[in-house]
Design a protein around this motif. Sequence first.
Motif, PDB file in Angstrom:
ATOM      1  N   ASP A 126       0.910  -1.139   0.093  1.00  0.00           N
ATOM      2  CA  ASP A 126       0.009  -0.034  -0.019  1.00  0.00           C
ATOM      3  C   ASP A 126       0.907   1.247   0.012  1.00  0.00           C
ATOM      4  N   ASN A 127       2.209   1.412  -0.217  1.00  0.00           N
ATOM      5  CA  ASN A 127       2.878   2.348  -0.207  1.00  0.00           C
ATOM      6  C   ASN A 127       3.505   2.531  -1.603  1.00  0.00           C
ATOM      7  N   ILE A 128       2.921   2.092  -2.684  1.00  0.00           N
ATOM      8  CA  ILE A 128       3.109   2.349  -4.012  1.00  0.00           C
ATOM      9  C   ILE A 128       2.160   2.996  -4.731  1.00  0.00           C
ATOM     10  N   ARG A 129       2.489   3.878  -5.461  1.00  0.00           N
ATOM     11  CA  ARG A 129       1.455   4.707  -6.397  1.00  0.00           C
ATOM     12  C   ARG A 129       1.900   4.657  -7.909  1.00  0.00           C
ATOM     13  N   LEU A 130       0.902   4.270  -8.480  1.00  0.00           N
ATOM     14  CA  LEU A 130       1.240   4.093  -9.997  1.00  0.00           C
ATOM     15  C   LEU A 130       0.678   5.086 -10.718  1.00  0.00           C
ATOM     16  N   PHE A 131       1.566   5.646 -11.849  1.00  0.00           N
ATOM     17  CA  PHE A 131       1.180   6.367 -12.974  1.00  0.00           C
ATOM     18  C   PHE A 131       1.384   5.897 -14.321  1.00  0.00           C
ATOM     19  N   HIS A 132       0.669   6.446 -15.394  1.00  0.00           N
ATOM     20  CA  HIS A 132       0.735   6.036 -16.725  1.00  0.00           C
ATOM     21  C   HIS A 132       1.133   7.328 -17.444  1.00  0.00           C
ATOM     22  N   GLY A 133       2.199   7.147 -18.038  1.00  0.00           N
ATOM     23  CA  GLY A 133       2.746   8.064 -18.915  1.00  0.00           C
ATOM     24  C   GLY A 133       4.338   8.050 -19.140  1.00  0.00           C
ATOM     25  N   ASP A 134       4.704   9.476 -19.148  1.00  0.00           N
ATOM     26  CA  ASP A 134       6.150   9.804 -19.732  1.00  0.00           C
ATOM     27  C   ASP A 134       6.882   9.942 -18.267  1.00  0.00           C
ATOM     28  N   GLY A 135       7.620   9.122 -17.658  1.00  0.00           N
ATOM     29  CA  GLY A 135       8.428   8.793 -16.609  1.00  0.00           C
ATOM     30  C   GLY A 135       9.678  10.086 -16.652  1.00  0.00           C
ATOM     31  N   MET A 136      10.182  10.341 -18.051  1.00  0.00           N
ATOM     32  CA  MET A 136      11.124  11.278 -18.177  1.00  0.00           C
ATOM     33  C   MET A 136      10.604  12.848 -17.731  1.00  0.00           C
ATOM     34  N   GLU A 137       9.422  12.912 -17.597  1.00  0.00           N
ATOM     35  CA  GLU A 137       8.992  14.168 -17.219  1.00  0.00           C
ATOM     36  C   GLU A 137       8.937  14.326 -15.701  1.00  0.00           C
ATOM     37  N   GLY A 138       9.247  13.107 -15.058  1.00  0.00           N
ATOM     38  CA  GLY A 138       9.109  13.062 -13.642  1.00  0.00           C
ATOM     39  C   GLY A 138       7.707  13.376 -13.087  1.00  0.00           C
ATOM     40  N   LEU A 139       7.577  13.575 -11.854  1.00  0.00           N
ATOM     41  CA  LEU A 139       6.282  13.855 -11.283  1.00  0.00           C
ATOM     42  C   LEU A 139       6.459  15.160 -10.292  1.00  0.00           C
ATOM     43  N   GLN A 140       6.291  16.243 -10.919  1.00  0.00           N
ATOM     44  CA  GLN A 140       6.733  17.526 -10.346  1.00  0.00           C
ATOM     45  C   GLN A 140       6.053  17.625  -9.328  1.00  0.00           C
ATOM     46  N   GLU A 141       4.690  17.229  -9.273  1.00  0.00           N
ATOM     47  CA  GLU A 141       3.482  17.503  -8.420  1.00  0.00           C
ATOM     48  C   GLU A 141       3.993  16.547  -7.109  1.00  0.00           C
ATOM     49  N   ARG A 142       4.734  15.629  -7.039  1.00  0.00           N
ATOM     50  CA  ARG A 142       5.256  14.715  -5.750  1.00  0.00           C
ATOM     51  C   ARG A 142       6.574  14.954  -5.650  1.00  0.00           C
ATOM     52  N   ALA A 143       7.140  15.771  -6.373  1.00  0.00           N
ATOM     53  CA  ALA A 143       8.872  16.148  -6.036  1.00  0.00           C
ATOM     54  C   ALA A 143       8.783  17.003  -4.795  1.00  0.00           C
ATOM     55  N   PRO A 144      10.057  17.004  -4.269  1.00  0.00           N
ATOM     56  CA  PRO A 144      11.318  16.378  -4.506  1.00  0.00           C
ATOM     57  C   PRO A 144      11.430  14.961  -4.115  1.00  0.00           C
ATOM     58  N   PHE A 145      12.078  14.048  -4.371  1.00  0.00           N
ATOM     59  CA  PHE A 145      12.471  12.689  -4.243  1.00  0.00           C
ATOM     60  C   PHE A 145      13.881  12.350  -3.819  1.00  0.00           C
ATOM     61  N   ASP A 146      13.826  11.575  -2.720  1.00  0.00           N
ATOM     62  CA  ASP A 146      15.468  11.154  -2.347  1.00  0.00           C
ATOM     63  C   ASP A 146      16.154  10.380  -3.105  1.00  0.00           C
ATOM     64  N   ARG A 147      15.193   9.501  -3.975  1.00  0.00           N
ATOM     65  CA  ARG A 147      15.988   8.752  -4.832  1.00  0.00           C
ATOM     66  C   ARG A 147      15.246   8.769  -6.193  1.00  0.00           C
ATOM     67  N   ILE A 148      15.753   8.405  -7.407  1.00  0.00           N
ATOM     68  CA  ILE A 148      15.131   8.220  -8.727  1.00  0.00           C
ATOM     69  C   ILE A 148      15.965   6.890  -9.396  1.00  0.00           C
ATOM     70  N   ILE A 149      15.065   6.182  -9.887  1.00  0.00           N
ATOM     71  CA  ILE A 149      15.926   5.061 -10.861  1.00  0.00           C
ATOM     72  C   ILE A 149      14.857   4.906 -12.064  1.00  0.00           C
ATOM     73  N   LEU A 150      16.117   4.519 -13.122  1.00  0.00           N
ATOM     74  CA  LEU A 150      15.282   4.296 -14.242  1.00  0.00           C
ATOM     75  C   LEU A 150      15.592   2.768 -14.702  1.00  0.00           C
ATOM     76  N   THR A 151      14.351   2.343 -15.262  1.00  0.00           N
ATOM     77  CA  THR A 151      14.528   0.999 -15.685  1.00  0.00           C
ATOM     78  C   THR A 151      14.869   0.719 -17.321  1.00  0.00           C
ATOM     79  N   GLY A 152      14.969   1.963 -17.978  1.00  0.00           N
ATOM     80  CA  GLY A 152      15.114   1.748 -19.367  1.00  0.00           C
ATOM     81  C   GLY A 152      16.243   2.831 -19.794  1.00  0.00           C
ATOM     82  N   ALA A 153      17.106   2.169 -20.847  1.00  0.00           N
ATOM     83  CA  ALA A 153      18.087   3.253 -21.141  1.00  0.00           C
ATOM     84  C   ALA A 153      17.664   4.429 -21.903  1.00  0.00           C
ATOM     85  N   ILE A 154      18.392   5.503 -21.687  1.00  0.00           N
ATOM     86  CA  ILE A 154      18.368   6.772 -22.117  1.00  0.00           C
ATOM     87  C   ILE A 154      19.549   7.283 -22.696  1.00  0.00           C
ATOM     88  N   SER A 155      19.700   8.236 -23.814  1.00  0.00           N
ATOM     89  CA  SER A 155      20.629   8.476 -24.777  1.00  0.00           C
ATOM     90  C   SER A 155      21.561   9.682 -24.159  1.00  0.00           C
TER      91      SER A 155
END
Length: 215
Positions: A126-155
């Motif tokens: 119950d401590n997970i919140r799921l969002f559908h969309g572009d994670g590279m935009e982040g979630l400004q309304e929930r920021a700042p975060f202590d940690r961020i992790i990406l599970t796909g490669a970026i250029s």
Amino acid sequence: MSVVDPFRAARLVLLLRQAGVRDNRVMSAIEKTPRAVFVPPEYRDMAYDNLKVPIACGQELSLPVVVGQMLQALNVQPDHDVLEVGTGVGYQAAILSLLAKRVYTVERFRTLHEKAAETLLSLELDNIRLFHGDGMEGLQERAPFDRIILTGAISRPPYTLAQQLKSEGILVAPVEKDGSQQINVYKRVGNQVEKLTTLGASKFLPLIIGTAREL
């Protein structure tokens, strides 16, 4: 949480140790997380092997050892808010939920997003919140975060996304450059983002972009 095969989970922890994962909290969280419930039925026999597993939408479930290495570098603490970019089927989010205070996770493919939501709900995390969309935009309304992790490669280095980190916050991401890919660890220091280290070569699929909406 669903029942974990203790023998196979213990074998997976041994593989983590052999790969240099020494963080006891990370190893314990991986051992407690039933990877089999996230794996398509036809691949359940290999759920606790150190193998990539195909999932929907042409994506794949990452190697457990690589997940362990990245989470160890992320250094999540019990009072942390974590943003995960690329939910997939929710396996890493489930592990993160045992390490962090709150986990925010974003997935571009609706099919994966909905499947992850269903599985994570069944595990009563119950401590997970799921969002559908572009994670590279982040979630400004929930920021700042202590940690961020990406599970796909970026250029390119994720400097824009890293601006949603708290000061001294850490970001871990696979970055592809000149045909090669490696997992980099970044830290926010003031208004700057510094690369701390590289964990090694990686073979992640490219991150897909879209627009984020909460489930």
